[in-house]
Motif scaffolding. Structure first.
Motif, PDB file in Angstrom:
ATOM      1  N   VAL A  88       0.840  -1.204   0.000  1.00 51.47           N
ATOM      2  CA  VAL A  88       0.000   0.000   0.000  1.00 51.47           C
ATOM      3  C   VAL A  88       0.870   1.248   0.000  1.00 51.47           C
ATOM      4  CG1 VAL A  88      -1.858   1.246   1.163  1.00 51.47           C
ATOM      5  CG2 VAL A  88      -1.823  -1.257   1.223  1.00 51.47           C
ATOM      6  N   GLU A  89       1.966   1.235   0.751  1.00 52.96           N
ATOM      7  CA  GLU A  89       2.888   2.389   0.742  1.00 52.96           C
ATOM      8  C   GLU A  89       3.432   2.627  -0.660  1.00 52.96           C
ATOM      9  OE1 GLU A  89       2.820   1.128   5.008  1.00 52.96           O
ATOM     10  OE2 GLU A  89       2.869   0.099   3.083  1.00 52.96           O
ATOM     11  N   TRP A  90       3.742   1.544  -1.362  1.00 50.11           N
ATOM     12  CA  TRP A  90       4.291   1.658  -2.712  1.00 50.11           C
ATOM     13  C   TRP A  90       3.286   2.301  -3.664  1.00 50.11           C
ATOM     14  CZ3 TRP A  90       3.440  -1.550  -7.319  1.00 50.11           C
ATOM     15  CH2 TRP A  90       4.369  -1.302  -8.337  1.00 50.11           C
ATOM     16  N   VAL A  91       2.044   1.855  -3.580  1.00 43.10           N
ATOM     17  CA  VAL A  91       0.991   2.439  -4.425  1.00 43.10           C
ATOM     18  C   VAL A  91       0.772   3.900  -4.063  1.00 43.10           C
ATOM     19  CG1 VAL A  91      -1.474   2.366  -4.958  1.00 43.10           C
ATOM     20  CG2 VAL A  91      -0.172   0.234  -4.823  1.00 43.10           C
ATOM     21  N   TRP A  92       0.679   4.202  -2.773  1.00 50.48           N
ATOM     22  CA  TRP A  92       0.442   5.578  -2.319  1.00 50.48           C
ATOM     23  C   TRP A  92       1.574   6.500  -2.741  1.00 50.48           C
ATOM     24  CZ3 TRP A  92       1.012   7.603   3.346  1.00 50.48           C
ATOM     25  CH2 TRP A  92       0.418   8.871   3.452  1.00 50.48           C
ATOM     26  N   ARG A  93       2.792   6.034  -2.630  1.00 48.00           N
ATOM     27  CA  ARG A  93       3.934   6.858  -3.040  1.00 48.00           C
ATOM     28  C   ARG A  93       3.914   7.135  -4.535  1.00 48.00           C
ATOM     29  NH1 ARG A  93       5.763   4.867   1.723  1.00 48.00           N
ATOM     30  NH2 ARG A  93       7.482   5.971   2.768  1.00 48.00           N
ATOM     31  N   GLN A  94       3.587   6.135  -5.337  1.00 51.84           N
ATOM     32  CA  GLN A  94       3.537   6.348  -6.785  1.00 51.84           C
ATOM     33  C   GLN A  94       2.448   7.339  -7.161  1.00 51.84           C
ATOM     34  OE1 GLN A  94       5.089   2.658  -9.244  1.00 51.84           O
ATOM     35  NE2 GLN A  94       3.393   2.034  -7.949  1.00 51.84           N
ATOM     36  N   LEU A  95       1.299   7.232  -6.515  1.00 58.57           N
ATOM     37  CA  LEU A  95       0.221   8.180  -6.770  1.00 58.57           C
ATOM     38  C   LEU A  95       0.629   9.589  -6.342  1.00 58.57           C
ATOM     39  CD1 LEU A  95      -2.800   6.025  -5.534  1.00 58.57           C
ATOM     40  CD2 LEU A  95      -2.260   6.624  -7.911  1.00 58.57           C
ATOM     41  N   SER A  96       1.364   9.694  -5.234  1.00 61.51           N
ATOM     42  CA  SER A  96       1.777  11.001  -4.716  1.00 61.51           C
ATOM     43  C   SER A  96       2.869  11.627  -5.572  1.00 61.51           C
ATOM     44  CB  SER A  96       2.277  10.863  -3.270  1.00 61.51           C
ATOM     45  OG  SER A  96       1.273  10.347  -2.430  1.00 61.51           O
ATOM     46  N   TYR A  97       3.845  10.800  -5.969  1.00 65.08           N
ATOM     47  CA  TYR A  97       4.984  11.329  -6.721  1.00 65.08           C
ATOM     48  C   TYR A  97       4.701  11.399  -8.220  1.00 65.08           C
ATOM     49  CZ  TYR A  97       7.874  11.127  -2.550  1.00 65.08           C
ATOM     50  OH  TYR A  97       8.396  11.339  -1.293  1.00 65.08           O
ATOM     51  N   GLY A  98       3.617  10.759  -8.656  1.00 70.69           N
ATOM     52  CA  GLY A  98       3.220  10.860 -10.056  1.00 70.69           C
ATOM     53  C   GLY A  98       4.117  10.114 -11.017  1.00 70.69           C
ATOM     54  N   ARG A  99       4.788   9.099 -10.541  1.00 72.48           N
ATOM     55  CA  ARG A  99       5.621   8.296 -11.446  1.00 72.48           C
ATOM     56  C   ARG A  99       5.900   6.943 -10.804  1.00 72.48           C
ATOM     57  NH1 ARG A  99       9.653  11.881  -9.418  1.00 72.48           N
ATOM     58  NH2 ARG A  99      11.359  10.800  -8.356  1.00 72.48           N
ATOM     59  N   ARG A 100       6.355   6.004 -11.623  1.00 70.28           N
ATOM     60  CA  ARG A 100       6.640   4.663 -11.128  1.00 70.28           C
ATOM     61  C   ARG A 100       7.912   4.682 -10.289  1.00 70.28           C
ATOM     62  NH1 ARG A 100       4.999  -0.391 -11.984  1.00 70.28           N
ATOM     63  NH2 ARG A 100       6.508  -2.107 -11.797  1.00 70.28           N
ATOM     64  N   LEU A 101       7.844   4.041  -9.148  1.00 74.96           N
ATOM     65  CA  LEU A 101       8.994   3.956  -8.255  1.00 74.96           C
ATOM     66  C   LEU A 101       9.432   2.498  -8.146  1.00 74.96           C
ATOM     67  CD1 LEU A 101       7.662   6.241  -5.375  1.00 74.96           C
ATOM     68  CD2 LEU A 101       9.393   6.856  -7.070  1.00 74.96           C
ATOM     69  N   PRO A 102      10.735   2.262  -7.976  1.00 77.20           N
ATOM     70  CA  PRO A 102      11.192   0.877  -7.833  1.00 77.20           C
ATOM     71  C   PRO A 102      10.586   0.239  -6.593  1.00 77.20           C
ATOM     72  CG  PRO A 102      12.931   2.448  -7.230  1.00 77.20           C
ATOM     73  CD  PRO A 102      11.824   3.239  -7.847  1.00 77.20           C
TER      74      PRO A 102
END
Length: 388
Positions: free
Chosen positions: A370-384
């Motif tokens: 969930v943190e990974w999804v939330w971070r991607q939505l917040s930062y607006g790009r795919r994160l490793p």
């Protein structure tokens, strides 16, 4: 548009103690949340045994309201970390955090369907208000937080005079929805419970939010003063704070138990939230001192893993609750079908299982799912996500 080098704080830069405190708070959350299912639909004429009453008293003394206040403190701390990170990267901190809170509100809506006591919506709402105080210094944040702490009993008294005390039986008419075998009915119960039991209730909407925001500001003050970065330097202060809190707790408990007028005074000037904050501070400082002593390393390792995946573990706890306590799914429907100790034990068992799963997951991935999804939505790009 975020800068290319703007990314979440690296795992190596996270403070272990902060995650440990988050992990402990999650233990209190799941134990007390699961314990609530013993009381849902309970007859007002129900007589429990002395042993059950003692257990409930101990659980309340250890965890009741201390966990969400500690999580609120840590939210304020994390907020200040995010704002500092955005400003160092020359990113518009306000727009980034607003986006982050909007997505948290979406997650809160989902979580509310699984559990009527969701706290994410409160953090999302109050987080937006906290933006107005993001430029405050550590001292100013602490002073405002302390002022809110002092006026909380007055605010609570006003709210109670206007709306009465919290009605714990407000969800009883909707309980058949939760006990049905329909997932949609169970989810609808969660949303109704969130709306009627929390959003529209003045006790929670005003008093609890005041306490939460107080904790937010004190947590922000802790980050701005680099309190946890200088934990060894602050060791003497932590010890003194621990001792003062212990004396206050013992004094308050003695007075309430022995002086009837003090207990009666709670009806018009409830000092309970003061006691909660003092008890929460006592718990947090106890953990800090134990951590600095180098003891209980195995336990702290488990709490740290839980804390690194706070959002995931919190939502999973609520997802599991609907399987255990509603009529949906395997049909366990354990709401008020077991003696009280079993509900607290179920919470503890789920927490221990989550520790092992969290450790396994973090060996393979940087963040909880969930943190990974939330971070991607917040930062607006795919994160490793996966660790190479």
């Amino acid at each position: 548009m975020p800068q290319p080098d703007f990314k979440p704080i690296e795992a190596s830069k996270r403070l272990p103690l902060i995650d440990i405190l988050r992990g402990w708070a999650l233990l209190g959350v799941v134990v007390m949340n699961y314990g609530e299912f013993y009381f849902i639909g309970l007859s007002p004429h129900h007589q429990s045994s002395k042993a059950t009453d003692l257990l409930i008293t101990i659980a309340n003394a250890m965890f009741s309201s201390k966990s969400w206040t500690l999580l609120s403190f840590l939210f304020g701390y994390g907020f200040a970390v995010i704002m500092q990170n955005t400003r160092l990267k020359n990113v518009n901190s306000n727009s980034f955090f607003i986006k982050r809170m909007i997505w948290l509100l979406v997650l809160a809506f989902i979580d509310s369907a699984f559990f009527f006591g969701d706290i994410l919506k409160d953090y999302a709402f109050l987080g937006l208000i906290l933006l107005l105080f993001s430029r405050c210094s550590a001292k100013t944040s602490l002073y405002i937080g302390a002022a809110l702490f002092l006026v909380t009993p007055v605010i609570n008294g006003i709210v109670v005079s206007l709306a009465g005390n919290l009605d714990i039986g407000i969800l009883a008419p909707y309980l058949p929805l939760y006990k049905s075998h329909s997932l949609l009915n169970a989810l609808w119960f969660g949303l109704i419970g969130t709306w009627k039991g929390q959003v529209t209730d003045l006790n929670l909407g005003v008093t609890i939010h005041t306490v939460m925001f107080c904790c937010f500001l004190i947590g922000q003050a802790a980050q701005k003063s680099e309190f946890f970065n200088k934990i060894e330097i602050n060791k003497s202060f932590i010890k003194k704070t621990w001792l003062v809190c212990l004396i206050l707790i013992l004094t308050d408990s003695t007075l309430v138990l022995t002086v009837k007028k003090v207990a009666d005074m709670q009806d018009y000037l409830n000092l309970g939230y003061w006691w909660v904050m003092v008890a929460m501070t006592f718990t947090a400082t106890s953990i800090c001192l134990l951590y600095m002593s180098g003891k209980l390393k195995m336990i702290f390792s488990g709490l740290q893993a839980m804390g690194k995946m706070t959002l995931t573990n919190y939502m999973v706890q609520n997802f599991v609750s609907i399987i255990l306590f509603s009529g949906f799914g395997f049909g366990f429907g354990l709401t008020h079908r077991l003696p009280a100790p079993y509900y607290y034990l179920l919470g503890l068992m789920v927490f221990i299982l989550q520790i092992f799963i969290s450790k396994w997951w973090l060996r393979k991935f940087y963040y909880g799912p969930v943190e990974w999804v939330w971070r991607q939505l917040s930062y607006g790009r795919r994160l490793p996500g996966r660790i190479k």
